[in-house]
Design an enzyme around this catalytic site. Structure first.
Site, PDB file in Angstrom:
ATOM      1  N   ARG A 151       0.812  -1.149   0.151  1.00 26.21           N
ATOM      2  CA  ARG A 151       0.183   0.120  -0.024  1.00 26.21           C
ATOM      3  C   ARG A 151       0.890   1.250   0.041  1.00 26.21           C
ATOM      4  NH1 ARG A 151       2.226   1.908   3.728  1.00 26.21           N
ATOM      5  NH2 ARG A 151       0.534   3.491   3.559  1.00 26.21           N
ATOM      6  N   GLY A 152       0.292   2.341  -0.131  1.00 22.48           N
ATOM      7  CA  GLY A 152       1.094   3.602  -0.254  1.00 22.48           C
ATOM      8  C   GLY A 152       1.047   3.822  -1.960  1.00 22.48           C
ATOM      9  N   ALA A 153       0.552   5.149  -2.307  1.00 24.58           N
ATOM     10  CA  ALA A 153       0.707   5.281  -3.593  1.00 24.58           C
ATOM     11  C   ALA A 153       1.818   5.018  -4.579  1.00 24.58           C
ATOM     12  CB  ALA A 153       0.103   6.868  -3.910  1.00 24.58           C
ATOM     13  N   ARG A 193      -7.483  -0.591  -6.836  1.00 22.34           N
ATOM     14  CA  ARG A 193      -7.555   0.402  -5.866  1.00 22.34           C
ATOM     15  C   ARG A 193      -7.876   1.596  -6.370  1.00 22.34           C
ATOM     16  NH1 ARG A 193      -4.405   1.187  -0.549  1.00 22.34           N
ATOM     17  NH2 ARG A 193      -6.166   1.958   0.253  1.00 22.34           N
ATOM     18  N   GLN A 224      -2.439   2.233  10.173  1.00 25.67           N
ATOM     19  CA  GLN A 224      -1.013   2.407   9.487  1.00 25.67           C
ATOM     20  C   GLN A 224       0.034   3.031  10.272  1.00 25.67           C
ATOM     21  OE1 GLN A 224      -4.041   2.884   7.833  1.00 25.67           O
ATOM     22  NE2 GLN A 224      -3.750   2.546   5.493  1.00 25.67           N
ATOM     23  N   ASP A 262      -2.114  10.566  -1.721  1.00 21.56           N
ATOM     24  CA  ASP A 262      -2.398   9.437  -2.804  1.00 21.56           C
ATOM     25  C   ASP A 262      -2.893   9.891  -4.216  1.00 21.56           C
ATOM     26  OD1 ASP A 262      -3.132   8.592   0.121  1.00 21.56           O
ATOM     27  OD2 ASP A 262      -2.765   6.767  -0.958  1.00 21.56           O
ATOM     28  N   ASN A 309      -5.425  12.486   0.731  1.00 23.72           N
ATOM     29  CA  ASN A 309      -4.599  11.658   1.488  1.00 23.72           C
ATOM     30  C   ASN A 309      -5.595  10.726   2.626  1.00 23.72           C
ATOM     31  OD1 ASN A 309      -1.790  10.832   2.139  1.00 23.72           O
ATOM     32  ND2 ASN A 309      -2.084  11.671   4.199  1.00 23.72           N
ATOM     33  N   LYS A 310      -4.767  10.075   3.293  1.00 22.55           N
ATOM     34  CA  LYS A 310      -5.567   9.016   4.282  1.00 22.55           C
ATOM     35  C   LYS A 310      -6.607   9.862   5.008  1.00 22.55           C
ATOM     36  CE  LYS A 310      -5.295   5.677   4.398  1.00 22.55           C
ATOM     37  NZ  LYS A 310      -6.009   4.709   3.772  1.00 22.55           N
TER      38      LYS A 310
HETATM   39  O1  MRU Z   1      -4.474   3.225   2.151  1.00 20.73           O
HETATM   40  P1  MRU Z   1      -3.091   3.582   2.046  1.00 20.73           P
HETATM   41  O2  MRU Z   1      -2.337   2.893   3.127  1.00 20.73           O
HETATM   42  O3  MRU Z   1      -2.687   2.754   0.661  1.00 20.73           O
HETATM   43  O4  MRU Z   1      -2.980   4.793   2.249  1.00 20.73           O
HETATM   44  C1  MRU Z   1      -1.436   5.492   2.067  1.00 20.73           C
HETATM   45  C2  MRU Z   1      -1.850   6.852   2.537  1.00 20.73           C
HETATM   46  O5  MRU Z   1      -2.819   7.447   2.457  1.00 20.73           O
HETATM   47  C3  MRU Z   1      -0.531   7.516   3.172  1.00 20.73           C
HETATM   48  O6  MRU Z   1      -0.900   8.395   4.190  1.00 20.73           O
HETATM   49  C4  MRU Z   1       0.449   8.075   2.244  1.00 20.73           C
HETATM   50  O7  MRU Z   1       0.777   9.311   2.602  1.00 20.73           O
HETATM   51  C5  MRU Z   1       0.216   8.317   0.786  1.00 20.73           C
HETATM   52  S1  MRU Z   1       1.330   7.342  -0.025  1.00 20.73           S
HETATM   53  C6  MRU Z   1       3.029   7.727   0.642  1.00 20.73           C
END
Ligand code: MRU
Length: 373
Positions: free
Chosen positions: A53-55, A90, A199, A240, A250-251
């Site tokens: 996970r993570g963009a 996703r 996370q 993201d 973002n999250k």
């Molecule tokens: O749902 P995830 O864990 O894939 O989301 C990731 C995020 O939102 C992180 O905060 C991150 O900042 C973005 S990717 C480096």
């Protein structure tokens, strides 16, 4: 950690096995389990189930997934259907589409073994480019931390996980922290737990501890007070998908931190590679927000007293839940975007400057590198 070793990489190419191996992030922090990805289905599952996970990491994984699919069937039909299957895993992280386009555009006019070989080398190049771009985000962010520090401990608040687990190495939001730590600057990170997938607690606290960076876990809901009490020098989060006007997706929970930071005049930085900018999204309103299984919210996961992994239901039996995985922070709440190309204002004008910088670089780079993050 000037040059993080292969050990601190979330995805590696095993040339002996001819397979990609990833750290299964659903097993962290209790178990560091490497998993080999050997089919298109395995790649799709790894992204969809958040083993990766993570963009940026989602993007690199998808690139290898497309290469794997072509190694099994190099036809145009396979290219189209593997692209569609991976893209559907996703919806929010735009690096997924970006990386798939990088590979499919490169191989579209080729066939057979030439197509297979180029898809694989393009995926490897994207992996390398991700490492370079995150290291560069770290260098640009380091200057900002140095300016805030003035010799005292620099307290950074972060949300979710935007460290090396969310990329191939270094991370985005945590890259400046790792660079500062490596240079001996006293830095401490407030780690926001990040309900419901945790996370922050499961991944960020784990990777910071491993690197020896002082950090403290806090409940998501305590961050407003922390900021108000003057215990946070700056907030750094990842993204993201960022729209062309600088709105940052973002999250979920990021927006509230940005509001608190603005109310108390604390800088709120977003660290991201250029591949996270969606030039086709005029504003954050155009960004698709992933709606995840409500069981993530209704249940909690962890180890029981015997060390066995368990999921337990927390909510009452008839509780209805809503679980959006991301939120959008309006550009005006963002102090600056820390990118691999430098630091830019979060605005249409700021992103136009970034685009201009990238066009100049692409013009200057050898053809083989142009277009790679
Ligand atoms: O749902 P995830 O864990 O894939 O989301 C990731 C995020 O939102 C992180 O905060 C991150 O900042 C973005 S990717 C480096």
């Amino acid at each position: 950690m000037n040059n993080p070793s292969e050990e601190l990489s979330s995805l590696r190419w095993n040339s002996t096995r001819g397979l990609v191996e990833i750290i299964d992030q659903t097993a962290l922090p209790h178990d560091v389990r490497w998993v080999a990805l050997d089919s298109l289905d395995a790649y799709c599952h790894a992204i969809n189930a958040m083993q990766v996970r993570g963009a940026p990491l989602i993007g690199v994984t998808a690139a290898f997934g497309l290469a794997q699919a072509l190694a099994e069937d190099a036809s145009d039909f396979a290219l189209r259907s593997a692209y569609a299957a991976l893209l559907a895993t996703r919806p929010t992280a735009v690096n997924l589409r970006w990386a798939l386009d990088q590979v499919s555009d490169a191989v579209r006019d080729l066939a057979g073994s030439e197509r297979v070989a180029l898809a694989h080398s393009k995926a490897l190049a994207l992996r390398e480019a991700d490492i370079k771009s995150c290291a560069s985000i770290g260098d640009h962010g380091l200057g900002l931390l140095r300016d805030r520090g003035k010799g005292d401990v620099i307290n950074v608040l972060t949300h979710c996980n935007a460290g090396w687990l969310a990329t191939v190495q270094w991370g985005t939001a945590l890259a400046p922290v790792y660079k500062a730590h490596a240079q001996g600057l006293p830095v401490h990170v407030w780690v926001s737990e990040t309900r419901p997938r945790n996370q922050g607690m499961f991944l960020t606290a784990w990777e910071l501890q491993r690197a020896g960076v002082p950090c403290t876990l806090v409940a998501d809901n305590s961050c407003g007070q922390l900021i108000s009490d003057g215990k946070v020098d700056c907030v750094i989060v990842g993204s993201d998908r960022t729209a062309a006007n600088g709105d940052v997706c973002n999250k979920v929970g990021t927006y509230l931190k940005a509001l608190a930071a603005q109310a108390h005049d604390v800088p709120f930085y977003v660290a991201l590679p250029a591949s996270t900018i969606d030039w086709k999204c005029a504003s954050g309103a155009d960004i698709p927000i992933e709606q995840r299984d409500t069981n993530e919210l209704l249940h909690a996961e962890g180890l029981d007293n015997q060390g066995v992994a368990r999921s337990v239901r927390m909510a009452g039996p008839a509780v209805v839940a809503h679980n959006p995985a991301f939120d959008v922070t309006p550009a005006q709440l963002v102090t600056a975007l820390i990118t691999d190309q430098g630091t830019f204002e979060a605005s249409t004008a700021g992103l136009a400057d970034l685009q201009q910088r990238m066009s100049k670089e692409a013009g200057a780079a050898p053809a083989s590198q142009a277009g790679v993050a």
